[in-house]
Design a protein around this motif. Sequence first.
Motif, PDB file in Angstrom:
ATOM      1  N   GLN A 216       0.827  -1.207   0.000  1.00 24.68           N
ATOM      2  CA  GLN A 216       0.000   0.000   0.000  1.00 24.68           C
ATOM      3  C   GLN A 216       0.863   1.259   0.000  1.00 24.68           C
ATOM      4  O   GLN A 216       0.631   2.189  -0.791  1.00 24.68           O
ATOM      5  CB  GLN A 216      -0.913   0.001   1.225  1.00 24.68           C
ATOM      6  CG  GLN A 216      -1.788   1.237   1.356  1.00 24.68           C
ATOM      7  CD  GLN A 216      -2.856   1.333   0.289  1.00 24.68           C
ATOM      8  OE1 GLN A 216      -3.959   0.841   0.458  1.00 24.68           O
ATOM      9  NE2 GLN A 216      -2.545   1.966  -0.832  1.00 24.68           N
ATOM     10  N   ASN A 217       1.855   1.303   0.871  1.00 24.83           N
ATOM     11  CA  ASN A 217       2.708   2.493   0.962  1.00 24.83           C
ATOM     12  C   ASN A 217       3.516   2.701  -0.307  1.00 24.83           C
ATOM     13  O   ASN A 217       3.711   3.844  -0.753  1.00 24.83           O
ATOM     14  CB  ASN A 217       3.631   2.382   2.175  1.00 24.83           C
ATOM     15  CG  ASN A 217       2.888   2.534   3.489  1.00 24.83           C
ATOM     16  OD1 ASN A 217       1.863   3.209   3.555  1.00 24.83           O
ATOM     17  ND2 ASN A 217       3.393   1.909   4.536  1.00 24.83           N
ATOM     18  N   HIS A 218       3.998   1.614  -0.917  1.00 27.60           N
ATOM     19  CA  HIS A 218       4.782   1.732  -2.148  1.00 27.60           C
ATOM     20  C   HIS A 218       3.941   2.328  -3.275  1.00 27.60           C
ATOM     21  O   HIS A 218       4.383   3.262  -3.967  1.00 27.60           O
ATOM     22  CB  HIS A 218       5.311   0.361  -2.559  1.00 27.60           C
ATOM     23  CG  HIS A 218       6.270   0.411  -3.704  1.00 27.60           C
ATOM     24  ND1 HIS A 218       7.636   0.367  -3.543  1.00 27.60           N
ATOM     25  CD2 HIS A 218       6.060   0.520  -5.051  1.00 27.60           C
ATOM     26  CE1 HIS A 218       8.223   0.433  -4.726  1.00 27.60           C
ATOM     27  NE2 HIS A 218       7.280   0.525  -5.658  1.00 27.60           N
ATOM     28  N   LEU A 219       2.740   1.802  -3.462  1.00 28.43           N
ATOM     29  CA  LEU A 219       1.905   2.297  -4.558  1.00 28.43           C
ATOM     30  C   LEU A 219       1.528   3.762  -4.333  1.00 28.43           C
ATOM     31  O   LEU A 219       1.439   4.537  -5.291  1.00 28.43           O
ATOM     32  CB  LEU A 219       0.654   1.429  -4.712  1.00 28.43           C
ATOM     33  CG  LEU A 219       0.890  -0.040  -5.097  1.00 28.43           C
ATOM     34  CD1 LEU A 219      -0.428  -0.709  -5.465  1.00 28.43           C
ATOM     35  CD2 LEU A 219       1.893  -0.184  -6.232  1.00 28.43           C
ATOM     36  N   ARG A 220       1.304   4.145  -3.093  1.00 28.76           N
ATOM     37  CA  ARG A 220       0.985   5.551  -2.811  1.00 28.76           C
ATOM     38  C   ARG A 220       2.206   6.438  -2.988  1.00 28.76           C
ATOM     39  O   ARG A 220       2.107   7.523  -3.581  1.00 28.76           O
ATOM     40  CB  ARG A 220       0.430   5.672  -1.389  1.00 28.76           C
ATOM     41  CG  ARG A 220      -1.013   5.191  -1.250  1.00 28.76           C
ATOM     42  CD  ARG A 220      -1.485   5.204   0.187  1.00 28.76           C
ATOM     43  NE  ARG A 220      -2.925   4.900   0.270  1.00 28.76           N
ATOM     44  CZ  ARG A 220      -3.575   4.653   1.399  1.00 28.76           C
ATOM     45  NH1 ARG A 220      -2.929   4.671   2.554  1.00 28.76           N
ATOM     46  NH2 ARG A 220      -4.872   4.391   1.387  1.00 28.76           N
ATOM     47  N   LYS A 221       3.352   6.002  -2.517  1.00 29.91           N
ATOM     48  CA  LYS A 221       4.564   6.832  -2.615  1.00 29.91           C
ATOM     49  C   LYS A 221       4.942   7.110  -4.060  1.00 29.91           C
ATOM     50  O   LYS A 221       5.311   8.240  -4.419  1.00 29.91           O
ATOM     51  CB  LYS A 221       5.743   6.151  -1.907  1.00 29.91           C
ATOM     52  CG  LYS A 221       7.086   6.882  -2.088  1.00 29.91           C
ATOM     53  CD  LYS A 221       8.203   6.194  -1.339  1.00 29.91           C
ATOM     54  CE  LYS A 221       9.571   6.793  -1.687  1.00 29.91           C
ATOM     55  NZ  LYS A 221       9.666   8.228  -1.356  1.00 29.91           N
ATOM     56  N   TYR A 222       4.796   6.095  -4.918  1.00 25.46           N
ATOM     57  CA  TYR A 222       5.252   6.246  -6.300  1.00 25.46           C
ATOM     58  C   TYR A 222       4.131   6.622  -7.262  1.00 25.46           C
ATOM     59  O   TYR A 222       4.300   6.565  -8.487  1.00 25.46           O
ATOM     60  CB  TYR A 222       5.999   4.990  -6.744  1.00 25.46           C
ATOM     61  CG  TYR A 222       7.316   4.847  -6.002  1.00 25.46           C
ATOM     62  CD1 TYR A 222       8.404   5.659  -6.337  1.00 25.46           C
ATOM     63  CD2 TYR A 222       7.452   3.980  -4.923  1.00 25.46           C
ATOM     64  CE1 TYR A 222       9.596   5.586  -5.636  1.00 25.46           C
ATOM     65  CE2 TYR A 222       8.641   3.888  -4.220  1.00 25.46           C
ATOM     66  CZ  TYR A 222       9.714   4.704  -4.579  1.00 25.46           C
ATOM     67  OH  TYR A 222      10.889   4.624  -3.874  1.00 25.46           O
ATOM     68  N   GLY A 223       2.993   7.020  -6.716  1.00 24.74           N
ATOM     69  CA  GLY A 223       1.954   7.666  -7.512  1.00 24.74           C
ATOM     70  C   GLY A 223       1.116   6.771  -8.394  1.00 24.74           C
ATOM     71  O   GLY A 223       0.513   7.259  -9.365  1.00 24.74           O
ATOM     72  N   ALA A 280      15.024   4.836   1.097  1.00 27.07           N
ATOM     73  CA  ALA A 280      15.620   3.736   1.857  1.00 27.07           C
ATOM     74  C   ALA A 280      14.530   2.885   2.501  1.00 27.07           C
ATOM     75  O   ALA A 280      14.650   1.659   2.592  1.00 27.07           O
ATOM     76  CB  ALA A 280      16.563   4.282   2.926  1.00 27.07           C
ATOM     77  N   GLU A 281      13.459   3.539   2.949  1.00 24.08           N
ATOM     78  CA  GLU A 281      12.352   2.817   3.571  1.00 24.08           C
ATOM     79  C   GLU A 281      11.506   2.094   2.530  1.00 24.08           C
ATOM     80  O   GLU A 281      11.043   0.965   2.767  1.00 24.08           O
ATOM     81  CB  GLU A 281      11.464   3.793   4.358  1.00 24.08           C
ATOM     82  CG  GLU A 281      12.150   4.421   5.560  1.00 24.08           C
ATOM     83  CD  GLU A 281      11.308   5.527   6.168  1.00 24.08           C
ATOM     84  OE1 GLU A 281      10.987   5.419   7.368  1.00 24.08           O
ATOM     85  OE2 GLU A 281      10.975   6.496   5.444  1.00 24.08           O
ATOM     86  N   LEU A 282      11.302   2.736   1.387  1.00 20.14           N
ATOM     87  CA  LEU A 282      10.507   2.161   0.299  1.00 20.14           C
ATOM     88  C   LEU A 282      11.296   2.307  -1.004  1.00 20.14           C
ATOM     89  O   LEU A 282      11.060   3.213  -1.799  1.00 20.14           O
ATOM     90  CB  LEU A 282       9.156   2.873   0.179  1.00 20.14           C
ATOM     91  CG  LEU A 282       8.159   2.676   1.325  1.00 20.14           C
ATOM     92  CD1 LEU A 282       6.952   3.594   1.138  1.00 20.14           C
ATOM     93  CD2 LEU A 282       7.696   1.219   1.388  1.00 20.14           C
TER      94      LEU A 282
END
Length: 330
Positions: A216-223, A280-282
Amino acid sequence: MASPLKQLEATGTVVIADTADFGDIARFQPSEGTTNPTLLFLAAQLPAYAALVDKALDYARSLPATASAASRLSAAVDALAVQFGTQIYKLTGRVSTEADVALSFDTPATVAAALRILELYAAEGVPRDRVRIKISATWEGIEAARILQRDHGVSCLVTVVFGLAQAVAAAEAGADAVAPYVGRIADWGKLNQPNQPSSDSEQQQDLGVQTVSRIQNHLRKYGYRTQVMAASFRNVQQVRQLAGVDLLTAAPAILEAVERETEPITAVLTADAARAASDAELPPLAFNGNEAAFRWALNGDACAVEKSADAMRRFFADTEKLKELLATKL
C-alpha cells in the motif's frame, strides 16, 4: 460514537463483505461484493440458491448442440458466477467476478473469458463499469489485465497477490486494484520465519500485515492509481493494523468481530505517511514491461512463489468441485 465498522470506513478504507451469502451482504451493507470459486461452490449447495443454479444450468443447456460437455460446464460456472454477481450488484452497486483460474498462464484466453463474463452481465442488465474482473497475478494474467483495462475499458482486480513484485507489475499494467492475501502471507510467515511474532499485541505485526502495508505504501509513494484490496484476514488485529488501506474484504465472521470491538479504530496507513517515506524505507521498483525482470524479482520472494501457486491450485480444485456438482444437475 460511530460503530467500529464506520470508524474503519472513516480511515478511508472501503469495506467489502467476502461472501456470496446475500443475507450477510445486506446486513453489513458493503459498497462492493465479490465471488470466487470457493464461495460459489459453498453457496451452490444451499437450497436457498437453487433458482440461481437452475438459471446457470438453463444457460449451459441453451448452447449449440455442437458444444462439448467441458465447454458446457465451463459456461455453467461462468453463468452461475454472474447469477450470484448480479444479486450482489443489486445489494452493493459493484461486484468482482473471477476469470477461470485455469487460464492464469494464457493471456488471450483470459481476455476472452473476461469479455464473455461481461456479456453475461450485460444480459442481466449490470453495467460494465460496475463489474471488476478478477485475474491471477501471473505475468500472463497481468498482461491480460493490461489489455482489458487499456483496450476494452474493463476494470481489473489482480488477485492472489503475495508480494510487492506482483503488485508493482499490476500497477504498471494499469490494473484498478490488487488483492494481497494478508492471512495466507501471515500463515506462511509463521511456518517459515520462526522469529515472526506469535501474539497479536498492538506493538507487533505479522508478515501479512508487513507485506500489505509495504504494498500500500509503495503504490501511494510512487503515484500509482491502483488501489489495494487487502483480503484473507485471520483476526481483528490484522484489520486494525491495516486501517487506512484502500479496500478491505473480509469474511462475515471477521466483520462481526470488528463490530464487537470496544477500542477506537484509527488510521494506520495514510497517503501522507507513504509519500513522506524515504527511498531507503521504500526503495523504487519498476519492471517497465520486462518479463524477465519480473520473473526474477518474483522468484526471489519465496512466500509469493509458494502461496500464489497454492492459491491457484485451491481455486482450481474448487472450480472442479463446482463443475462436478453442476454436472450432476446438467
